[in-house]
Design a protein around this motif. Sequence first.
Motif, PDB file in Angstrom:
ATOM      1  N   ALA A  97       7.082  -3.523   3.398  1.00 50.51           N
ATOM      2  CA  ALA A  97       5.834  -3.244   4.096  1.00 50.51           C
ATOM      3  C   ALA A  97       5.946  -2.827   5.368  1.00 50.51           C
ATOM      4  N   ALA A  98       4.978  -2.100   6.023  1.00 50.27           N
ATOM      5  CA  ALA A  98       4.846  -1.733   7.434  1.00 50.27           C
ATOM      6  C   ALA A  98       3.637  -2.453   8.248  1.00 50.27           C
ATOM      7  N   ILE A  99       3.712  -2.610   9.439  1.00 44.77           N
ATOM      8  CA  ILE A  99       2.814  -3.269  10.114  1.00 44.77           C
ATOM      9  C   ILE A  99       2.720  -2.542  11.522  1.00 44.77           C
ATOM     10  N   ASN A 100       1.559  -1.940  12.090  1.00 46.44           N
ATOM     11  CA  ASN A 100       1.518  -1.341  13.195  1.00 46.44           C
ATOM     12  C   ASN A 100       1.674  -2.285  14.371  1.00 46.44           C
ATOM     13  N   VAL A 101       2.596  -2.050  15.182  1.00 45.91           N
ATOM     14  CA  VAL A 101       2.892  -2.913  16.329  1.00 45.91           C
ATOM     15  C   VAL A 101       1.902  -3.087  17.407  1.00 45.91           C
ATOM     16  N   TRP A 102       1.026  -2.119  17.157  1.00 46.08           N
ATOM     17  CA  TRP A 102      -0.173  -2.108  18.393  1.00 46.08           C
ATOM     18  C   TRP A 102      -1.285  -2.913  17.780  1.00 46.08           C
ATOM     19  N   SER A 103      -1.539  -3.341  16.508  1.00 46.42           N
ATOM     20  CA  SER A 103      -2.650  -3.602  15.862  1.00 46.42           C
ATOM     21  C   SER A 103      -3.090  -5.143  15.831  1.00 46.42           C
ATOM     22  N   GLY A 104      -2.041  -5.892  16.648  1.00 48.83           N
ATOM     23  CA  GLY A 104      -2.413  -7.367  16.696  1.00 48.83           C
ATOM     24  C   GLY A 104      -1.795  -8.217  15.814  1.00 48.83           C
ATOM     25  N   LEU A 110       1.385 -13.767   9.377  1.00 52.31           N
ATOM     26  CA  LEU A 110       0.885 -12.461   8.994  1.00 52.31           C
ATOM     27  C   LEU A 110      -0.308 -12.584   8.161  1.00 52.31           C
ATOM     28  N   ASN A 111      -1.210 -11.380   8.646  1.00 53.26           N
ATOM     29  CA  ASN A 111      -2.471 -11.127   7.993  1.00 53.26           C
ATOM     30  C   ASN A 111      -2.116 -10.212   6.884  1.00 53.26           C
ATOM     31  N   ILE A 112      -2.056 -10.815   5.625  1.00 51.99           N
ATOM     32  CA  ILE A 112      -1.660  -9.787   4.525  1.00 51.99           C
ATOM     33  C   ILE A 112      -2.873  -8.523   4.522  1.00 51.99           C
ATOM     34  N   ASP A 113      -4.042  -9.003   4.609  1.00 51.38           N
ATOM     35  CA  ASP A 113      -4.996  -7.789   4.484  1.00 51.38           C
ATOM     36  C   ASP A 113      -4.873  -6.651   5.380  1.00 51.38           C
ATOM     37  N   GLU A 114      -4.159  -7.255   6.660  1.00 47.68           N
ATOM     38  CA  GLU A 114      -3.893  -5.904   7.543  1.00 47.68           C
ATOM     39  C   GLU A 114      -2.508  -5.197   7.584  1.00 47.68           C
ATOM     40  N   VAL A 115      -1.918  -5.522   6.465  1.00 48.33           N
ATOM     41  CA  VAL A 115      -0.567  -4.629   6.362  1.00 48.33           C
ATOM     42  C   VAL A 115      -1.070  -3.397   6.259  1.00 48.33           C
ATOM     43  N   ASP A 116      -0.245  -2.477   6.900  1.00 49.45           N
ATOM     44  CA  ASP A 116      -0.624  -0.903   7.036  1.00 49.45           C
ATOM     45  C   ASP A 116      -0.092  -0.306   5.813  1.00 49.45           C
ATOM     46  N   TYR A 117       0.940  -0.268   5.214  1.00 49.61           N
ATOM     47  CA  TYR A 117       1.541   0.325   4.241  1.00 49.61           C
ATOM     48  C   TYR A 117       2.545  -0.703   3.342  1.00 49.61           C
ATOM     49  N   TRP A 118       2.404  -0.489   2.071  1.00 53.82           N
ATOM     50  CA  TRP A 118       3.315  -0.920   1.096  1.00 53.82           C
ATOM     51  C   TRP A 118       4.018  -0.242   0.247  1.00 53.82           C
ATOM     52  N   GLY A 119       5.311  -0.621  -0.175  1.00 55.03           N
ATOM     53  CA  GLY A 119       5.962   0.049  -1.097  1.00 55.03           C
ATOM     54  C   GLY A 119       5.718  -0.413  -2.505  1.00 55.03           C
ATOM     55  N   GLN A 120       6.000  -0.200  -3.757  1.00 51.54           N
ATOM     56  CA  GLN A 120       5.776  -0.505  -5.026  1.00 51.54           C
ATOM     57  C   GLN A 120       6.263  -1.770  -5.515  1.00 51.54           C
ATOM     58  N   GLY A 121       7.219  -2.360  -4.941  1.00 52.34           N
ATOM     59  CA  GLY A 121       7.897  -3.720  -5.279  1.00 52.34           C
ATOM     60  C   GLY A 121       9.190  -3.584  -6.164  1.00 52.34           C
ATOM     61  N   THR A 122       9.830  -4.611  -5.871  1.00 50.45           N
ATOM     62  CA  THR A 122      11.118  -4.631  -6.754  1.00 50.45           C
ATOM     63  C   THR A 122      11.338  -6.029  -6.994  1.00 50.45           C
ATOM     64  N   GLN A 123      11.678  -6.214  -8.471  1.00 50.83           N
ATOM     65  CA  GLN A 123      11.682  -7.621  -9.009  1.00 50.83           C
ATOM     66  C   GLN A 123      12.995  -8.314  -8.437  1.00 50.83           C
ATOM     67  N   VAL A 124      12.980  -9.533  -8.033  1.00 55.94           N
ATOM     68  CA  VAL A 124      14.327 -10.239  -7.956  1.00 55.94           C
ATOM     69  C   VAL A 124      14.028 -11.472  -8.844  1.00 55.94           C
ATOM     70  N   THR A 125      15.124 -11.866  -9.685  1.00 56.74           N
ATOM     71  CA  THR A 125      14.947 -12.759 -10.581  1.00 56.74           C
ATOM     72  C   THR A 125      16.456 -13.700 -10.283  1.00 56.74           C
ATOM     73  N   VAL A 126      16.212 -14.973  -9.998  1.00 56.00           N
ATOM     74  CA  VAL A 126      17.330 -15.885  -9.569  1.00 56.00           C
ATOM     75  C   VAL A 126      17.478 -16.962 -10.898  1.00 56.00           C
ATOM     76  N   SER A 127      18.492 -16.947 -11.539  1.00 57.43           N
ATOM     77  CA  SER A 127      18.604 -17.981 -12.700  1.00 57.43           C
ATOM     78  C   SER A 127      19.302 -19.146 -12.195  1.00 57.43           C
ATOM     79  N   SER A 128      19.013 -20.282 -12.652  1.00 55.66           N
ATOM     80  CA  SER A 128      19.438 -21.628 -12.305  1.00 55.66           C
ATOM     81  C   SER A 128      20.787 -21.880 -13.072  1.00 55.66           C
TER      82      SER A 128
END
Length: 128
Positions: A97-104, A110-128
């Motif tokens: 994700a990217a946030i504008n450094v001038w946005s506050g 972190l204000n999730i709703d104010e995140v400027d750009y997102w990737g599509q996501g990648t799954q990480v699974t950790v087995s016990s």
Amino acid sequence: EVKLVESGGGLVQAGGSLRLSCAVSNLNFDDYSIGWIRQAPGRGREGVSGTAMNRRSAYYVDSVKGRFTISSDNARKMVYLQMNNLKPEDTAVYYCAAINVWSGNSWRGLNIDEVDYWGQGTQVTVSS
């Protein structure tokens, strides 16, 4: 068009390591801080780590300090998250994700709703 493309997720046993990569297109690293946000099953999104911004050092959520390291290659427009000593509770979809450094907005509080750009996501699974 701005693009953030993640890679490197997968399945790993507890105690293992993974490195996530984020390829960034059409975004000025002087104006945006790049980081990682994750969402575990049944939980909200959580800021995990972000590159240094506004004269502050890189950010890590308490639960990953000492285990995860964020780095960037500005020339190649790449950001990495090295994850060591992974735990089952790290299981989540990880978003670049990217946030504008001038946005506050900031990785700390972190204000999730104010995140400027997102990737599509990648799954990480950790087995016990």
